[in-house]
Write an enzyme that holds these catalytic residues in place. Structure first.
Site, PDB file in Angstrom:
ATOM      1  CE1 TYR A 186      -3.990   2.154   1.224  1.00  0.00           C
ATOM      2  CE2 TYR A 186      -2.232   3.328   2.351  1.00  0.00           C
ATOM      3  CZ  TYR A 186      -3.534   3.266   1.903  1.00  0.00           C
ATOM      4  OH  TYR A 186      -4.382   4.327   2.123  1.00  0.00           O
ATOM      5  CG  ASP A 230      -8.108   8.634   4.999  1.00  0.00           C
ATOM      6  OD1 ASP A 230      -7.887   9.518   5.842  1.00  0.00           O
ATOM      7  OD2 ASP A 230      -7.259   8.285   4.155  1.00  0.00           O
TER       8      ASP A 230
END
Lengths: 133, 133
Positions: free
Chosen positions: B14, B38
């Site tokens: 990631y 997020d």
């Protein structure tokens, strides 16, 4: 919603209480119906008595907690922190690398704690069991 | 249960995909029905299209991610990591201090991501908006 500064202060108090081996003060940061999952994937401890007993045991090991970076807040009722647990094991001096996530109730108490660490996050620094790497 | 080493490798991928601005590769780490929150406390993005669009926007900022400590696993299907987002804002060079927690499905894909950061975790390092501290 709980203030970000309050959450970070409570996280720091957790570290400080632990490093004074004040298990009652740590348990006092939790709501009566709180849950503790340490490590994540192990059975969840629920409620005041189970949590108090857990920290009484934890501080009795003589372990110390050291933050590895500033405590993180969120835009909700949660905060997170990264630290190392420093402890002496039969195998030698060791650290466990941990990230804790706490959620908060409206009174500003911890309603849940999750501790992320695995066997591979435990490193023996010195002594007969020192990790080869 | 997903292997600890697999989870840590996916977390590192990631970071690496992000730093190559490869948004499609990041989105490819997620399950089709995954969720992204997020920061924690903001609306949850659900599913392949919403997540792909989010990362396309995120990498377009030129931001870079830098791990601040080793990635943590768990005893379950979850892992966590602490990093700084380095980016240029109108106010100057800035960092956002973040902790991400991912859960995994049985195929080893991210089933959820939660990013812990608040306004107080954003620090302007230089330029007209440099944070006084």
């Amino acid at each position: 919603m709980i203030d970000d500064a309050h959450m970070k202060k409570a996280m720091q108090a957790y570290i400080d209480h632990f490093n004074r081996a004040d298990h009652a003060a740590i348990a006092g940061l939790y709501a009566d119906d709180a849950t503790v999952e340490d490590p994540v994937g192990s059975p969840v401890k629920t409620g005041k008595d189970a949590i108090a007993a857990f920290y009484k045991m934890a501080v009795s090991t003589g372990a110390r907690l050291k933050l590895a970076a500033p405590i993180r807040g969120s835009h909700g009722n949660a905060a997170a922190m990264v630290f190392e647990v420093q402890l002496n094991m039969p195998e030698g001096e060791a650290v466990i690398r941990v990230i804790d996530v706490m959620t908060f109730n409206d009174a500003g108490q911890f309603s849940s704690m999750k501790a992320y660490w695995s066997r591979s996050d435990m490193v023996v620094l010195s002594g007969p069991g020192a990790t080869k790497s």
